[in-house]
Design a protein around this motif. Structure first.
Motif, mmCIF file in Angstrom:
data_model
loop_
_atom_site.group_PDB
_atom_site.id
_atom_site.type_symbol
_atom_site.label_atom_id
_atom_site.label_comp_id
_atom_site.label_asym_id
_atom_site.label_seq_id
_atom_site.Cartn_x
_atom_site.Cartn_y
_atom_site.Cartn_z
ATOM 1 N N ASP A 176 0.816 -1.042 -0.076
ATOM 2 C CA ASP A 176 -0.147 -0.025 0.140
ATOM 3 C C ASP A 176 0.880 1.207 -0.113
ATOM 4 O O ASP A 176 1.951 1.212 0.731
ATOM 5 N N VAL A 177 0.474 2.328 -0.711
ATOM 6 C CA VAL A 177 1.332 3.535 -0.659
ATOM 7 C C VAL A 177 0.889 4.443 0.353
ATOM 8 O O VAL A 177 -0.363 4.565 0.644
ATOM 9 N N ILE A 178 1.574 4.609 1.313
ATOM 10 C CA ILE A 178 1.222 5.644 2.531
ATOM 11 C C ILE A 178 1.371 6.945 2.416
ATOM 12 O O ILE A 178 0.760 7.742 3.099
ATOM 13 N N ALA A 179 2.663 7.251 1.516
ATOM 14 C CA ALA A 179 2.811 8.789 1.307
ATOM 15 C C ALA A 179 3.686 8.996 0.010
ATOM 16 O O ALA A 179 4.514 7.876 -0.326
ATOM 17 N N PHE A 180 3.442 9.813 -0.742
ATOM 18 C CA PHE A 180 4.246 10.097 -1.746
ATOM 19 C C PHE A 180 4.420 11.662 -2.025
ATOM 20 O O PHE A 180 3.572 12.562 -2.095
ATOM 21 N N LEU A 181 5.808 11.949 -1.811
ATOM 22 C CA LEU A 181 6.088 13.398 -2.052
ATOM 23 C C LEU A 181 6.840 13.708 -3.259
ATOM 24 O O LEU A 181 7.966 12.961 -3.306
ATOM 25 N N ASP A 182 6.126 14.354 -4.086
ATOM 26 C CA ASP A 182 6.893 14.426 -5.510
ATOM 27 C C ASP A 182 7.689 15.761 -5.536
ATOM 28 O O ASP A 182 7.376 16.683 -5.203
ATOM 29 N N VAL A 199 9.963 22.972 -4.464
ATOM 30 C CA VAL A 199 9.331 22.404 -3.368
ATOM 31 C C VAL A 199 9.025 20.909 -3.862
ATOM 32 O O VAL A 199 8.997 20.527 -4.801
ATOM 33 N N ALA A 200 8.500 19.911 -2.578
ATOM 34 C CA ALA A 200 8.163 18.846 -2.913
ATOM 35 C C ALA A 200 6.583 18.811 -2.599
ATOM 36 O O ALA A 200 6.130 19.487 -1.648
ATOM 37 N N VAL A 201 5.981 18.211 -3.582
ATOM 38 C CA VAL A 201 4.415 18.361 -3.462
ATOM 39 C C VAL A 201 3.735 16.782 -3.021
ATOM 40 O O VAL A 201 4.094 15.789 -3.449
ATOM 41 N N GLU A 202 2.798 16.787 -2.070
ATOM 42 C CA GLU A 202 2.411 15.678 -1.722
ATOM 43 C C GLU A 202 1.246 15.264 -2.923
ATOM 44 O O GLU A 202 0.564 16.045 -3.132
ATOM 45 N N ARG A 203 1.434 14.195 -3.398
ATOM 46 C CA ARG A 203 0.533 13.899 -4.497
ATOM 47 C C ARG A 203 -0.174 12.668 -3.988
ATOM 48 O O ARG A 203 0.192 11.747 -3.149
ATOM 49 N N ALA A 204 -1.268 12.068 -4.764
ATOM 50 C CA ALA A 204 -2.000 11.089 -4.384
ATOM 51 C C ALA A 204 -1.311 9.821 -5.125
ATOM 52 O O ALA A 204 -0.543 9.796 -6.056
ATOM 53 N N ALA A 205 -1.694 8.489 -4.614
ATOM 54 C CA ALA A 205 -1.080 7.410 -5.192
ATOM 55 C C ALA A 205 -1.190 7.060 -6.496
ATOM 56 O O ALA A 205 -0.300 6.466 -7.298
ATOM 57 N N ASP A 206 -2.092 7.396 -6.907
ATOM 58 C CA ASP A 206 -2.396 7.235 -8.396
ATOM 59 C C ASP A 206 -1.650 8.066 -9.374
ATOM 60 O O ASP A 206 -1.041 7.626 -10.242
ATOM 61 N N ASP A 207 -0.825 9.195 -8.911
ATOM 62 C CA ASP A 207 0.367 9.840 -9.572
ATOM 63 C C ASP A 207 1.568 9.169 -9.566
ATOM 64 O O ASP A 207 2.550 9.626 -10.287
ATOM 65 N N LEU A 208 1.830 8.146 -8.797
ATOM 66 C CA LEU A 208 2.955 7.369 -8.452
ATOM 67 C C LEU A 208 3.402 6.691 -10.005
ATOM 68 O O LEU A 208 5.035 6.714 -10.295
ATOM 69 N N PRO A 209 2.584 6.059 -10.482
ATOM 70 C CA PRO A 209 3.096 5.196 -11.724
ATOM 71 C C PRO A 209 3.925 6.128 -12.707
ATOM 72 O O PRO A 209 4.517 5.685 -13.592
ATOM 73 N N ALA A 210 3.405 7.439 -12.781
ATOM 74 C CA ALA A 210 4.177 8.289 -13.720
ATOM 75 C C ALA A 210 5.599 8.363 -13.649
ATOM 76 O O ALA A 210 6.408 8.783 -14.451
#
Length: 464
Positions: A388-394, A401-412
């Motif tokens: 499970d994705v708990i956090a994603f800071l892009d 800056v680092a932007v917190e994004r949704a898990a659905d953005d991770l595959p990019a």
């Protein structure tokens, strides 16, 4: 014939080899404890001591030859047996050392002399009898045959030992050189920020901290490091969150023999007085670091939580901690476990439960951190997903800056190149077209051109 990349197999090999080495150490003690019997006063007691020492030495040579012959020509097996592992108490180069002992002419001469003494005692009817002595004498009686075989193979062992020593020295030189180069590449950042800070802010770090559980896997990225160009994918680093002393207590593994020897290192604060809660492999080795030191300097992070019962996560953390203190593997080779890379710490901890598939890169099986994202992306809609994705800071490099994004953005992130200057967003100017980066590329190109021209000029001058 085994797959030595499998941690379960590795544990079986280590356990069996440790059993062999324990027996070997006991035999050596017998040989050395009774070794003075040949110079002591003659008599029944001296003869009994000699027979024990002689029988133990026969067993040592016979089992040594058995080990060397069993794996002779099996390159991978020999390499595995030569690996040291401090967590098992196994020193490096044991197989080669046993083979060198068999090639020692002094040992062969001593064995031949001892065989002559045993024959003399036997012919004189002076061998001890009763109790356990018939078994000991029977084993000692095989000494002539063992000495004969050893003598016949002596030069073969000597040759193989010499070749192994030469190859070992060459490999040591190669590894030392590759370590220096890799360390330089890993520490080189082609574009620095004030105070070398990352895009992840202290507030974001605390937000992530509140969500972490011991056993979580943290993927990290630092932009502009030269090493990113040599590693596959956007995510170059993986760590294991152990939670410090509190996390260890929460998992109930403080008394585990794999964990207990490392509690002092976990309890000790870092140079800034911060708690050590991360286990990671960096150029200094497999070490415990603080969250501030690990992800505090990152530009992007992703926290993955294995879908396992807490008891299995506790077991995984114990497996990972067992490797603390080992050096970093600058060859990125998952075959060996005496040195580890960052993702290998996670692999050793979890693959028996989650079955991580290795990928082949430049002829070697390995597991780049980007593969964890690929697994989640492939399995995210399945009930048997591993994470499970708990956090994603892009990282948003242009905005700083680092932007917190949704898990659905991770595959990019799977499609992003590792080099920062090649990354781009569809709605923004590509980074490699911005003025600072263009100037940097031009500077590097000019430096490379000058270097090539200088080498060419020196080559022509030397020919002249």
């Amino acid at each position: 014939t085994r797959d030595f990349h499998d941690p379960a197999t590795d544990a079986v090999v280590r356990g069996q080899f440790l059993s062999y080495l324990t027996c070997r150490e006991r035999l050596l003690r017998l040989v050395w404890y009774y070794r003075d019997s040949q110079t002591s006063s003659p008599g029944p007691q001296s003869d009994r001591a000699f027979v024990v020492s002689y029988a133990a030495s026969i067993e040592l040579f016979a089992r040594g030859m058995q080990l060397v012959e069993a794996f002779d020509g099996h390159r991978l097996a020999v390499a595995k047996l030569n690996e040291g592992d401090p967590s098992w108490g196994i020193p490096p180069g044991v197989y080669d050392r046993i083979r060198r002992n068999l090639a020692d002419a002094r040992a062969l001469n001593a064995m031949t002399t001892a065989t002559s003494r045993f024959v003399s005692l036997r012919d004189a009817g002076s061998l001890p009898t009763g109790g356990a002595w018939p078994r000991i004498v029977e084993r000692a009686a095989a000494g002539a045959d063992v000495a004969s075989v050893l003598a016949a193979k002596h030069w073969h062992y000597a040759w193989d030992a010499a070749v192994a020593r030469a190859v070992g020295h060459a490999n040591e030189g190669y590894y030392a050189a590759s370590t220096e180069i890799s360390t330089w590449i890993g520490d080189t950042r082609i574009r620095a920020r004030p105070d070398n800070r990352g895009l992840v802010t202290p507030e974001q770090l605390e937000s992530v901290r509140a969500r972490l559980l011991p056993g979580d896997i943290i993927l990290e990225r630092r932009n502009w490091y030269l090493s990113n160009a040599f590693l596959p994918g956007y995510w170059p680093h993986a760590t294991l969150y152990v939670g410090g002393e509190e996390g260890i207590a929460q998992l109930g593994i403080a008394a585990d023999p794999r964990v207990a020897p490392h509690l002092a290192a976990i309890r000790a604060p870092d140079q800034e007085g911060r708690r050590r809660v991360i286990l990671e492999a960096i150029s200094e080795g497999v070490v415990f670091t603080s969250l501030e030191e690990s992800i505090g300097g990152a530009d992007a992070i992703c926290v993955l939580r294995p879908r396992l019962p807490r008891a299995r996560c506790a077991e995984a953390v114990a497996k990972g901690i067992r490797h603390a203190g080992k050096p970093y593997d600058f060859e990125f080779d998952f075959f060996s476990t005496d040195r580890l890379v960052c993702s290998e710490v996670v692999y050793q901890a979890y693959t028996e439960d989650l079955h991580f598939p290795l990928v082949e890169i430049v002829g070697r099986k390995t597991l780049p951190p980007i593969e964890f994202v690929r697994m989640w992306t492939t399995e995210r809609s399945r009930p048997d997903a591993r994470f499970d994705v708990i956090a994603f800071l892009d990282a948003d490099e242009e905005a700083g800056v680092a932007v917190e994004r949704a898990a659905d953005d991770l595959p990019a992130t799977l499609d992003r190149p590792g080099m920062t200057l090649l990354q781009q967003r569809p709605d923004r100017t590509p980074l490699f077209l911005t003025a600072p980066v263009a100037a940097l590329v031009a500077l590097l190109s000019a430096a490379l051109t000058i270097r090539v021209w200088r080498r060419t000029a020196l080559r022509r001058a030397s020919r002249a």
